[in-house]
Design an enzyme around this catalytic site. Structure first.
Site, PDB file in Angstrom:
ATOM      1  N   LYS A  11     -44.163  66.346 -48.858  1.00  0.00           N
ATOM      2  CA  LYS A  11     -44.712  65.729 -47.646  1.00  0.00           C
ATOM      3  C   LYS A  11     -45.932  66.502 -47.113  1.00  0.00           C
ATOM      4  CE  LYS A  11     -40.342  63.557 -46.251  1.00  0.00           C
ATOM      5  NZ  LYS A  11     -39.418  63.334 -45.103  1.00  0.00           N
ATOM      6  N   TYR A  51     -41.183  53.181 -45.336  1.00  0.00           N
ATOM      7  CA  TYR A  51     -40.064  53.546 -44.474  1.00  0.00           C
ATOM      8  C   TYR A  51     -39.555  52.356 -43.650  1.00  0.00           C
ATOM      9  CZ  TYR A  51     -40.388  58.543 -45.533  1.00  0.00           C
ATOM     10  OH  TYR A  51     -40.354  59.778 -46.154  1.00  0.00           O
ATOM     11  N   ASN A 114     -40.243  67.716 -42.686  1.00  0.00           N
ATOM     12  CA  ASN A 114     -39.196  68.406 -43.456  1.00  0.00           C
ATOM     13  C   ASN A 114     -39.511  68.556 -44.944  1.00  0.00           C
ATOM     14  OD1 ASN A 114     -38.808  65.778 -44.095  1.00  0.00           O
ATOM     15  ND2 ASN A 114     -36.644  65.695 -43.546  1.00  0.00           N
ATOM     16  N   HIS A 117     -39.151  64.569 -49.704  1.00  0.00           N
ATOM     17  CA  HIS A 117     -38.329  63.354 -49.720  1.00  0.00           C
ATOM     18  C   HIS A 117     -37.513  63.313 -51.001  1.00  0.00           C
ATOM     19  CE1 HIS A 117     -37.308  59.048 -49.497  1.00  0.00           C
ATOM     20  NE2 HIS A 117     -37.599  59.006 -50.788  1.00  0.00           N
ATOM     21  N   GLU A 128     -38.626  52.834 -54.783  1.00  0.00           N
ATOM     22  CA  GLU A 128     -39.619  53.813 -54.320  1.00  0.00           C
ATOM     23  C   GLU A 128     -40.559  54.225 -55.454  1.00  0.00           C
ATOM     24  OE1 GLU A 128     -36.605  55.624 -50.891  1.00  0.00           O
ATOM     25  OE2 GLU A 128     -37.167  56.881 -52.601  1.00  0.00           O
TER      26      GLU A 128
END
Ligand code: IDP
Ligand code: MG
Length: 139
Positions: A11, A51, A114, A117, A128
């Site tokens: 990320k 998302y 965070n 993913h 995805e």
């Protein structure tokens, strides 16, 4: 039977902080093979689509803004029992609750930023993966 593929993104916070190399090296050391990978940046619209399942959650707008705020590394990974083993390797969503030695415990700044993913099911790994690598014959 559990599938052999999972999908990941390093990320924006982790890319920005220079952790691409370290994170990929942990992933490889843990037996995952990289089947496809690219450095790219999502538009806010693409982040919203990726998302979409979280559309009703209070953090959706913040999540889409964050995920489109800078470059990410998207990758398709292969290993036996890929989804479950990769979720174990990255740790809990909130780094404060993630186990010692997990990628989020080591690199994540907060529950929103965070670091990484990981797909939560074999089905979503394919959805995805296709989102970023529709040209691949694997799909
Ligand atoms: P996961 O990434 O561990 O599967 P999800 O619940 O699917 O966690 O949430 C997707 C992403 O949304 C998280 O990785 C994190 O970036 C963000 N997120 C999840 N919960 C919160 C929250 O309570 N506040 C802010 N951001 C959150
Ligand atoms: Mg999730």
């Amino acid at each position: 039977m559990a599938g052999r593929l999972t999908f990941t993104m390093i990320k924006p916070d982790a890319v920005q902080n220079g952790h691409i190399g370290e994170i990929l090296s942990i992933i490889l050391r843990n037996g995952f093979k990289i089947r496809a990978m690219k450095l790219t940046q999502l538009t806010p619209e693409q982040a919203g689509k990726f998302y979409a399942v979280h559309k009703e959650r209070p953090f959706y707008a913040e999540l889409c803004a964050y995920m489109s705020s800078g470059p990410i590394v998207a990758a398709l990974l292969e290993k036996e029992n890929a989804v479950e083993d990769f979720r174990a390797l990255i740790g809990a969503t909130d780094p404060a609750k993630a186990a010692e030695g997990t990628i989020r415990r080591m690199f994540a700044k907060s529950i929103s930023e965070n670091a990484i993913h990981g797909s939560d099911s074999d089905e979503n790994a394919l959805v995805e993966g296709r989102f970023f690598f529709s040209e691949l014959e694997i799909f």
